[in-house]
Scaffold this active site. Structure first.
Site, PDB file in Angstrom:
ATOM      1  N   ALA A 272     -23.458   2.820  -1.453  1.00 40.45           N
ATOM      2  CA  ALA A 272     -22.915   3.550  -0.307  1.00 40.45           C
ATOM      3  C   ALA A 272     -21.747   4.424  -0.749  1.00 40.45           C
ATOM      4  O   ALA A 272     -21.069   4.111  -1.732  1.00 40.45           O
ATOM      5  CB  ALA A 272     -22.449   2.551   0.747  1.00 40.45           C
TER       6      ALA A 272
ATOM      7  N   GLY B  69     -25.526  -0.520  -2.410  1.00 40.38           N
ATOM      8  CA  GLY B  69     -26.628   0.061  -1.660  1.00 40.38           C
ATOM      9  C   GLY B  69     -27.689   0.681  -2.566  1.00 40.38           C
ATOM     10  O   GLY B  69     -28.858   0.769  -2.184  1.00 40.38           O
TER      11      GLY B  69
ATOM     12  N   GLU C  19     -29.812  -2.131  -3.410  1.00 39.42           N
ATOM     13  CA  GLU C  19     -30.509  -2.556  -2.185  1.00 39.42           C
ATOM     14  C   GLU C  19     -31.679  -1.617  -1.858  1.00 39.42           C
ATOM     15  O   GLU C  19     -32.719  -2.048  -1.371  1.00 39.42           O
ATOM     16  CB  GLU C  19     -29.522  -2.610  -1.020  1.00 39.42           C
ATOM     17  CG  GLU C  19     -28.523  -3.758  -1.182  1.00 39.42           C
ATOM     18  CD  GLU C  19     -27.443  -3.734  -0.126  1.00 39.42           C
ATOM     19  OE1 GLU C  19     -26.679  -2.751  -0.108  1.00 39.42           O
ATOM     20  OE2 GLU C  19     -27.373  -4.673   0.669  1.00 39.42           O
TER      21      GLU C  19
ATOM     22  N   GLU D 298     -20.199  -5.506  -3.817  1.00 41.92           N
ATOM     23  CA  GLU D 298     -19.513  -5.214  -2.553  1.00 41.92           C
ATOM     24  C   GLU D 298     -18.294  -6.079  -2.290  1.00 41.92           C
ATOM     25  O   GLU D 298     -17.312  -5.610  -1.710  1.00 41.92           O
ATOM     26  CB  GLU D 298     -20.492  -5.330  -1.380  1.00 41.92           C
ATOM     27  CG  GLU D 298     -21.448  -4.153  -1.239  1.00 41.92           C
ATOM     28  CD  GLU D 298     -22.716  -4.309  -2.059  1.00 41.92           C
ATOM     29  OE1 GLU D 298     -22.727  -5.156  -2.988  1.00 41.92           O
ATOM     30  OE2 GLU D 298     -23.688  -3.598  -1.782  1.00 41.92           O
TER      31      GLU D 298
HETATM   32  N1  CAA Z   1     -18.872   6.089  -3.431  1.00 41.67           N
HETATM   33  C1  CAA Z   1     -18.116   7.195  -3.572  1.00 41.67           C
HETATM   34  N2  CAA Z   1     -17.655   7.637  -4.750  1.00 41.67           N
HETATM   35  C2  CAA Z   1     -17.978   6.920  -5.835  1.00 41.67           C
HETATM   36  C3  CAA Z   1     -18.739   5.752  -5.770  1.00 41.67           C
HETATM   37  C4  CAA Z   1     -19.210   5.331  -4.494  1.00 41.67           C
HETATM   38  N3  CAA Z   1     -19.972   4.253  -4.336  1.00 41.67           N
HETATM   39  N4  CAA Z   1     -18.880   5.257  -7.016  1.00 41.67           N
HETATM   40  C5  CAA Z   1     -18.223   6.090  -7.837  1.00 41.67           C
HETATM   41  N5  CAA Z   1     -17.670   7.093  -7.124  1.00 41.67           N
HETATM   42  C6  CAA Z   1     -16.917   8.229  -7.643  1.00 41.67           C
HETATM   43  C7  CAA Z   1     -15.600   7.814  -8.248  1.00 41.67           C
HETATM   44  O1  CAA Z   1     -14.597   7.774  -7.278  1.00 41.67           O
HETATM   45  C8  CAA Z   1     -15.353   8.916  -9.257  1.00 41.67           C
HETATM   46  O2  CAA Z   1     -14.881  10.028  -8.536  1.00 41.67           O
HETATM   47  P1  CAA Z   1     -13.801  11.013  -9.194  1.00 41.67           P
HETATM   48  O3  CAA Z   1     -14.498  11.566 -10.410  1.00 41.67           O
HETATM   49  O4  CAA Z   1     -13.548  12.006  -8.112  1.00 41.67           O
HETATM   50  O5  CAA Z   1     -12.617  10.159  -9.527  1.00 41.67           O
HETATM   51  C9  CAA Z   1     -16.759   9.267  -9.730  1.00 41.67           C
HETATM   52  O6  CAA Z   1     -17.653   8.776  -8.729  1.00 41.67           O
HETATM   53  C10 CAA Z   1     -17.139   8.605 -11.043  1.00 41.67           C
HETATM   54  O7  CAA Z   1     -16.834   7.224 -10.977  1.00 41.67           O
HETATM   55  P2  CAA Z   1     -16.085   6.482 -12.172  1.00 41.67           P
HETATM   56  O8  CAA Z   1     -14.954   7.287 -12.654  1.00 41.67           O
HETATM   57  O9  CAA Z   1     -15.824   5.097 -11.699  1.00 41.67           O
HETATM   58  O10 CAA Z   1     -17.225   6.512 -13.282  1.00 41.67           O
HETATM   59  P3  CAA Z   1     -17.712   5.365 -14.250  1.00 41.67           P
HETATM   60  O11 CAA Z   1     -18.855   5.926 -14.982  1.00 41.67           O
HETATM   61  O12 CAA Z   1     -16.552   4.782 -14.986  1.00 41.67           O
HETATM   62  O13 CAA Z   1     -18.259   4.183 -13.293  1.00 41.67           O
HETATM   63  C11 CAA Z   1     -19.540   3.189 -11.541  1.00 41.67           C
HETATM   64  C12 CAA Z   1     -19.374   4.384 -12.485  1.00 41.67           C
HETATM   65  C13 CAA Z   1     -19.844   1.916 -12.358  1.00 41.67           C
HETATM   66  C14 CAA Z   1     -20.666   3.489 -10.609  1.00 41.67           C
HETATM   67  C15 CAA Z   1     -18.210   2.942 -10.770  1.00 41.67           C
HETATM   68  O14 CAA Z   1     -17.810   4.170 -10.200  1.00 41.67           O
HETATM   69  C16 CAA Z   1     -18.323   1.957  -9.666  1.00 41.67           C
HETATM   70  O15 CAA Z   1     -18.204   0.769  -9.893  1.00 41.67           O
HETATM   71  N6  CAA Z   1     -18.547   2.433  -8.413  1.00 41.67           N
HETATM   72  C17 CAA Z   1     -18.553   1.592  -7.260  1.00 41.67           C
HETATM   73  C18 CAA Z   1     -19.868   0.878  -7.136  1.00 41.67           C
HETATM   74  C19 CAA Z   1     -19.865   0.039  -5.898  1.00 41.67           C
HETATM   75  O16 CAA Z   1     -18.976  -0.761  -5.676  1.00 41.67           O
HETATM   76  N7  CAA Z   1     -20.899   0.198  -5.052  1.00 41.67           N
HETATM   77  C20 CAA Z   1     -20.993  -0.513  -3.826  1.00 41.67           C
HETATM   78  C21 CAA Z   1     -20.604   0.417  -2.709  1.00 41.67           C
HETATM   79  S1  CAA Z   1     -20.551  -0.458  -1.174  1.00 41.67           S
HETATM   80  C22 CAA Z   1     -22.148  -0.534  -0.685  1.00 41.67           C
HETATM   81  O17 CAA Z   1     -23.038  -0.073  -1.335  1.00 41.67           O
HETATM   82  C23 CAA Z   1     -22.305  -1.199   0.647  1.00 41.67           C
HETATM   83  C24 CAA Z   1     -23.692  -1.487   1.005  1.00 41.67           C
HETATM   84  O18 CAA Z   1     -24.157  -2.584   0.824  1.00 41.67           O
HETATM   85  C25 CAA Z   1     -24.501  -0.495   1.709  1.00 41.67           C
END
Ligand code: CAA
Length: 700
Positions: free
Chosen positions: A71, A110, A113, A133
């Site tokens: 998400a 997500g 998922e 999450e």
């Molecule tokens: N939503 C919005 N922005 C996101 C994002 C997300 N889920 N994941 C990453 N980004 C953005 C970061 O903020 C970053 O933005 P900037 O360049 O503007 O700073 C960019 O994408 C790149 O991210 P990273 O710098 O973290 O890059 P990385 O390669 O080191 O890591 C990653 C990539 C492992 C995906 C890491 O970003 C991460 O852990 N993201 C979060 C993943 C997460 O927690 N997902 C669950 C979301 S909640 C959900 O999905 C609820 C549900 O059940 C429906």
């Protein structure tokens, strides 16, 4: 091969058809976060392909570096709009055509998922999957708590969801999350699997048709762990509740999961953890960001004490060759041995392979000849925290190091302008303040002195990325961002003790609040002599009106420096629990008597309120003086360097949750007792007047 391409309005999804296989690509850089536009694009694409006679199967993959990171975290604070993720999943799950999810990079939250609702899952090597999450104060809200256990069993799903742990493609295959690991690009691996599905060689299935066996033992163990956790967080508790429903009918489980997800989405824990997520990444937004970083191919570290050893280890772990300089051969050898033990620890914790450890050990040269630093690109000095020592050293480095070399100082308090002025090249000097243990702690304060060349700053930030650190830009002041706030906050803990609380109550109150360890326990661990030296250094400039607690000094006079000498605020003689040092309590009583203080009682909440208000007040001063660029940077410092509870987002985020006007009122009330210590910073007063929040200053 017939190919046809259509593109949705915002080009978040592209479509083409290959030999009767519809291929949907998510194209929303950088990580295909499933925001509204992408969800709508997927609905359109699935509807389109489901209605086409020339398509028999559908492949879903992500372009760029990830299948999907889940998400869009930025959307959570806004009113929901457009189709939900479950809407997308339902269309896929119940559609007339098998959907093959082809995963690469990361499939998280997500994103995973989405894949769990597909009929076949193919991964390629390098893939990492997770339901992280809970780390964002949420639970998997699009079927993860119901569908993952249907594939892996309850115990594995519960462990993955409660920890947010990442799983490799190979492990995901063995756990039943993936149906197979393909080769090459995910798109091609997906198309190959779709061909097998169409040829009847691979059976698609609906995850929802599977059932979950109860596992009372695993669930009870998880519940016991959550009950014991301090602080007890909402998200893991609710995630476990949703998981418990997975053994029943899926419609009921999904309904419960959704309800709990929506509750969490609106809650403070989610807001704070999302703030922490963006604070970590936002620190890299600095004025120097566009300046090309200098190449750092070799590093010198001066000093083989705890800091030098940790810093050298951090560089070696990141693959840099390191020359470590000590004053005597025996010390250099001892430092090399300590670094070796750190590397062993990294291998043991799975952070490094045995081969990489051997290479890192080969890349270390420890000795006493400083002239061997003549050709390194960067030197970080970590010698004794004394200005004359630092100046003398910098002069020598100035004479030895090649032009263009960066001279970094790991001072934690001292004036980097003065250190820089000791050299003939102040533009080459920068503060690189690591936190102990430097190979573990993620914070790196990048201290920019008046003359520091701007491209040194961008270089330090690029370097921090290589070291897997969270760099925070700070200007020069006593203690920079972190230690300056710490010094002020620590006084508040001493004052409440002097006024009637004891060490254990203050520690307990702040631990219940969320710190892993209270301030007095931390002092005992770090060594009371550190604070003593700081107080001595500042004694000459201490204002006459400042209230001063002599308790710690008197404990130090007894040569009780905490854990290393067996006693400090507490006894460290193997006694069960954390008994306070009775002699420290006696000294406290004597000091109260000498000051004419009749001790009064404090509730734990009062202690937390005072100490946090003190921390926030100094943080605001750091902000208004331009030492820190933005409130979220201060939060990052406290989260990654000082153990501030992550579920509260950092002191500035926490301040917003209290309300700035309430903070002003608190400081004014405390000022009746001590008008020198408790002063309302001008910025705080102004923000209260204007009804602004620190979040408004983050430029989010
Ligand atoms: N939503 C919005 N922005 C996101 C994002 C997300 N889920 N994941 C990453 N980004 C953005 C970061 O903020 C970053 O933005 P900037 O360049 O503007 O700073 C960019 O994408 C790149 O991210 P990273 O710098 O973290 O890059 P990385 O390669 O080191 O890591 C990653 C990539 C492992 C995906 C890491 O970003 C991460 O852990 N993201 C979060 C993943 C997460 O927690 N997902 C669950 C979301 S909640 C959900 O999905 C609820 C549900 O059940 C429906």
């Amino acid at each position: 091969m017939s190919a046809q391409a259509t593109t949705s309005a915002e080009t978040v999804v592209t479509l083409d058809v290959v030999d009767g296989i519809g291929v949907i690509a998510m194209t929303r850089p950088p990580v295909n976060a499933l925001g509204e536009a992408l969800r709508s694009g997927l609905i359109d694409a699935l509807t389109d392909l489901n209605g086409r006679d020339d398509v028999q199967a559908i492949v879903l993959h992500g372009e760029g570096r990830a299948f999907s990171a889940g998400a869009d975290i930025r959307e959570f604070g806004r009113p929901p709009s457009g189709p939900t993720l479950p809407d997308v999943l339902n269309l896929m799950l119940d559609g007339p055509k098998p959907v093959i999810a082809a995963l690469h990079g990361v499939a998280m939250g997500g994103g995973l998922e989405l894949a769990l609702a597909a009929h076949v899952r193919v991964g390629v090597p390098g893939l990492r999957v997770a339901l992280p999450e809970v780390k964002l104060g949420l639970l998997p809200g699009a079927g993860g708590t119901q569908r993952l256990p249907r594939l892996t069993g309850l115990a594995i799903a519960q462990a993955m969801i409660l920890s947010g742990r990442e799983v490799s493609a190979e492990e995901a295959l063995s756990l039943g999350i993936l149906d197979r690991i393909g080769s090459g690009a995910a798109r091609e691996a997906g198309i190959a699997a779709a061909r097998e599905v169409l040829a009847g060689k691979l059976s698609p299935r609906r995850t929802d048709d599977l059932t979950v066996a109860p596992d009372a033992e695993a669930m009870a163990a998880a519940q016991a762990r959550l009950d014991a956790a301090r602080p007890q967080l909402d998200a893991p508790c609710k995630a476990l509740q949703a998981l418990a429903a997975a053994t029943g009918p899926i419609t009921e489980g999904l309904a419960l999961e959704r309800r709990l997800f929506l509750e969490l989405r609106e809650g403070p824990e989610r807001q704070a953890l999302a703030h922490a997520f963006f604070a970590e990444r936002g620190t890299a937004r600095i004025p120097e960001t566009d300046l090309p970083a200098r190449e750092i191919a070799s590093v010198g570290v001066i000093g083989g004490g705890t800091m030098g050893v940790g810093i050298a280890t951090a560089f070696l772990l990141a693959g840099y060759p390191v020359r470590l300089i000590e004053t005597e051969a025996a010390r250099a050898e001892a430092a090399a041995a300590a670094i070796g033990r750190n590397l062993d620890g990294a291998v043991k914790r799975g952070k490094m392979s045995a081969e990489a450890r051997a290479a890192a050990a080969d890349a270390l040269r420890a000795g006493c000849d400083m002239t061997t630093l003549a050709d390194v690109d960067l030197v970080v000095e970590a010698v004794f925290e004394e200005m004359s020592v630092k100046i003398e050293l910098m002069r020598r480095l100035d004479a030895i190091c090649k032009p263009g070399a960066i001279l970094g100082t790991n001072t934690s308090y001292l004036d980097v302008n003065e250190i820089a002025a000791a050299t003939s090249r102040p533009e080459a000097v920068i503060g690189l303040h690591f936190f102990s243990p430097a190979h573990v702690m993620r914070l790196l304060e990048v201290v920019v002195a008046d003359a520091t060349a701007p491209d040194l700053v961008s270089t330090a930030f690029a370097l921090a990325r290589q070291l897997n650190k969270v760099p925070v830009r700070s200007r020069v002041c006593d203690g920079f961002i972190g230690n300056r706030i710490l010094a002020h906050y620590r006084k508040s803990t001493e004052y409440v003790v002097l006024d009637g609380a004891d060490f254990a109550q203050v520690d307990r109150a702040l631990e219940e609040f969320g710190f892993a360890m209270g301030p007095f326990a931390v002092s005992d661990l770090a060594g009371l002599d550190i604070g003593m030296l700081t107080r001595r250094r500042k004694a000459a400039t201490r204002p006459a009106e400042e209230r001063y607690s002599r308790v710690a000094d008197r404990i130090c006079e007894q040569q009780w420096f905490g854990r290393k000498s067996g006693r400090g605020f507490y006894l460290h003689d193997g006694t069960e629990g954390r008994p306070q040092n009775p002699d420290a309590l006696r000294i406290l009583a004597e000091e109260r008597a000498a000051e004419g203080i009749s001790p009064r009682s404090f509730t734990d909440q009062e202690i937390v309120d005072r100490c946090m208000t003190a921390m926030i007040s100094e943080a605001v001063r750091v902000l208004e003086e331009g030492i820190a660029l933005r409130p979220a940077d201060i939060d990052a410092v406290e989260l990654f360097g000082y153990g501030f509870p992550r579920h509260l987002g950092g002191p500035m985020h926490y301040a917003d949750s209290i309300g700035i006007a309430n903070l002003v009122a608190r400081v004014e009330a405390y000022a009746d007792e001590d008008p020198h210590y408790w002063q309302v910073p001008e910025l705080m007063r102004q923000m209260a007047r204007e009804g602004r929040r620190f979040a408004d200053l983050n430029g989010e």
